[in-house]
Design a protein around this motif. Structure first.
Motif, mmCIF file in Angstrom:
data_model
loop_
_atom_site.group_PDB
_atom_site.id
_atom_site.type_symbol
_atom_site.label_atom_id
_atom_site.label_comp_id
_atom_site.label_asym_id
_atom_site.label_seq_id
_atom_site.Cartn_x
_atom_site.Cartn_y
_atom_site.Cartn_z
ATOM 1 N N ARG A 78 0.827 -1.207 0.000
ATOM 2 C CA ARG A 78 0.000 0.000 0.000
ATOM 3 C C ARG A 78 0.864 1.260 0.000
ATOM 4 N N ALA A 79 1.961 1.190 -0.748
ATOM 5 C CA ALA A 79 2.867 2.331 -0.882
ATOM 6 C C ALA A 79 2.282 3.329 -1.880
ATOM 7 N N PRO A 80 2.530 4.634 -1.702
ATOM 8 C CA PRO A 80 2.000 5.612 -2.657
ATOM 9 C C PRO A 80 2.585 5.455 -4.045
ATOM 10 N N LEU A 81 3.834 4.993 -4.130
ATOM 11 C CA LEU A 81 4.456 4.734 -5.430
ATOM 12 C C LEU A 81 5.249 3.429 -5.352
ATOM 13 N N THR A 82 5.112 2.617 -6.381
ATOM 14 C CA THR A 82 5.899 1.397 -6.518
ATOM 15 C C THR A 82 6.543 1.427 -7.893
ATOM 16 N N MET A 83 7.832 1.112 -7.955
ATOM 17 C CA MET A 83 8.545 1.170 -9.223
ATOM 18 C C MET A 83 9.214 -0.164 -9.506
ATOM 19 N N MET A 84 9.244 -0.539 -10.775
ATOM 20 C CA MET A 84 9.946 -1.761 -11.177
ATOM 21 C C MET A 84 10.601 -1.535 -12.528
ATOM 22 N N THR A 85 11.823 -2.029 -12.652
ATOM 23 C CA THR A 85 12.555 -1.960 -13.911
ATOM 24 C C THR A 85 12.800 -3.375 -14.399
ATOM 25 N N VAL A 86 12.404 -3.644 -15.635
ATOM 26 C CA VAL A 86 12.585 -4.970 -16.225
ATOM 27 C C VAL A 86 13.956 -5.002 -16.904
ATOM 28 N N LEU A 87 14.865 -5.782 -16.342
ATOM 29 C CA LEU A 87 16.209 -5.892 -16.905
ATOM 30 C C LEU A 87 16.242 -6.870 -18.072
ATOM 31 N N SER A 88 15.439 -7.935 -17.984
ATOM 32 C CA SER A 88 15.323 -8.898 -19.081
ATOM 33 C C SER A 88 13.968 -9.572 -18.978
ATOM 34 N N GLY A 89 13.492 -10.121 -20.068
ATOM 35 C CA GLY A 89 12.182 -10.778 -20.062
ATOM 36 C C GLY A 89 11.052 -9.775 -20.000
ATOM 37 N N GLY A 90 10.062 -10.047 -19.143
ATOM 38 C CA GLY A 90 8.924 -9.134 -19.029
ATOM 39 C C GLY A 90 7.804 -9.738 -18.206
ATOM 40 N N GLY A 91 6.714 -8.999 -18.094
ATOM 41 C CA GLY A 91 5.570 -9.452 -17.319
ATOM 42 C C GLY A 91 4.361 -8.585 -17.600
ATOM 43 N N THR A 92 3.248 -8.901 -16.946
ATOM 44 C CA THR A 92 2.001 -8.158 -17.108
ATOM 45 C C THR A 92 1.535 -7.634 -15.763
ATOM 46 N N LEU A 93 1.344 -6.329 -15.675
ATOM 47 C CA LEU A 93 0.783 -5.727 -14.472
ATOM 48 C C LEU A 93 -0.720 -5.933 -14.461
#
Length: 320
Positions: free
Chosen positions: A44-59
């Protein structure tokens, strides 16, 4: 006034708004995963960040929307509702490796493997991510959060991702200073990501982001933010900008989306909220610091704009 010789505007709203959001003691993890998998973000953080270094995903966001992110993408998710990141949307309903990040919530804190820096179901997995959830202090960040969409995505070049992967790899070994190094990495990455996103919005970026660079609006913003307690009028602000009162009022409203004095009042209320969190300051001292002659006038204005008397607001903040 010669517009070409105007002084450098030093007001920096983005830095000020980010002053209440830092990666200090944040959830900092480097995941290496082989499909199928899901990660649930429950901080429940006001901001969440993620960097994809390789591959990928679906939010998979709380409102039911989906957003695919791939290698080189940095995504920032706004808001406190829990959400998922999965290798594919349909993995949620199938057997898969399941993880949760919930270090800020009540109850159990980060346990292994999340507390070990690098984690996942396969050290050679095709997807590698750096993820972080940001803590917030005070309310200064709220104007920033309101300006963002539920999720924004910015793409980085391969060199940036390779550098971040190298830093994350070093930190995974937990040398001295590893936590501080990752904290600063995520702070830097958040600033760069938000700046790139706001720049890409061009005219659709919020006025507080575009305003400082405007030759008419910028000097007035500098004056207001440097001395919020001064008795500013449209005329005195126009003088700071070196233009007529009518031209200044028109240009300011075009860029900022509100009149100069409405913006000034909003800035004063934001500053007052921060100051009221300091219980060593009296309401009268806060009133003077944001440009009001007495506590009565300030209290009336604060209630009109924030819906609470300053004393009630201070009690509400203290209860959190």
């Amino acid at each position: 006034m010669d517009r070409s010789s105007s002084t450098l505007v030093t007001v920096d709203p983005l830095s000020k708004l980010l002053g209440g959001i830092r990666a200090e003691s944040a959830v900092l993890t480097h995941a290496v995963l082989e499909a199928p998998w899901t990660i649930r973000f429950a901080d429940r953080a006001p901001l969440t960040m993620m960097t994809v270094l390789s591959g990928g995903g679906t939010l998979l966001l709380a409102d039911g929307s989906e957003r695919r992110i791939s290698a080189g993408d940095t995504a920032v998710v706004r808001g406190c509702d829990p959400f998922l990141l999965a290798d594919r949307a349909d993995s949620v309903a199938l057997p898969h490796a399941e993880y949760e990040i919930a270090c800020f919530t009540e109850g159990p804190k980060c346990e292994a493997p999340l507390g070990e820096g690098r984690w996942g179901n396969d050290p050679a997995g095709e997807t590698s991510l750096i993820v972080g959830a940001y803590r917030a202090s005070g309310r200064r960040h709220e104007r920033l959060v309101r300006a963002l969409p539920p999720v924004l995505v910015v793409s980085d070049d391969a060199e940036v991702c390779a550098w971040m992967a190298s830093v994350a790899g070093d930190a995974a070994a937990r040398p001295a200073g590893a936590q501080a190094m990752m904290d600063r990495l995520l702070d830097w990455a958040l600033v760069c990501t938000l700046r790139d996103w706001f720049d890409a919005q061009d005219a659709d970026a919020p006025g507080w982001y575009r305003g400082p660079a405007d030759p008419v609006v910028g000097p007035a913003l500098e004056a207001m933010h440097s001395n919020p307690d001064a008795g500013w009028t449209v005329a005195t602000l126009a003088a700071k900008a070196g233009v007529s009162r009518a031209l200044f009022a028109k240009r300011f409203t075009e860029v900022m989306g509100q009149s100069p004095l409405a913006y000034l009042t909003e800035c004063r209320m934001d500053e007052a909220e921060e100051l009221l969190a300091d219980r060593d300051l009296t309401v009268a001292q806060v009133a003077k610091a944001v440009g009001y002659a007495d506590a009565f006038g300030f209290s009336a204005a604060f209630k009109r704009h924030r819906g609470l008397r300053p004393s009630d607001f201070r009690g509400k903040v203290a209860s959190f």
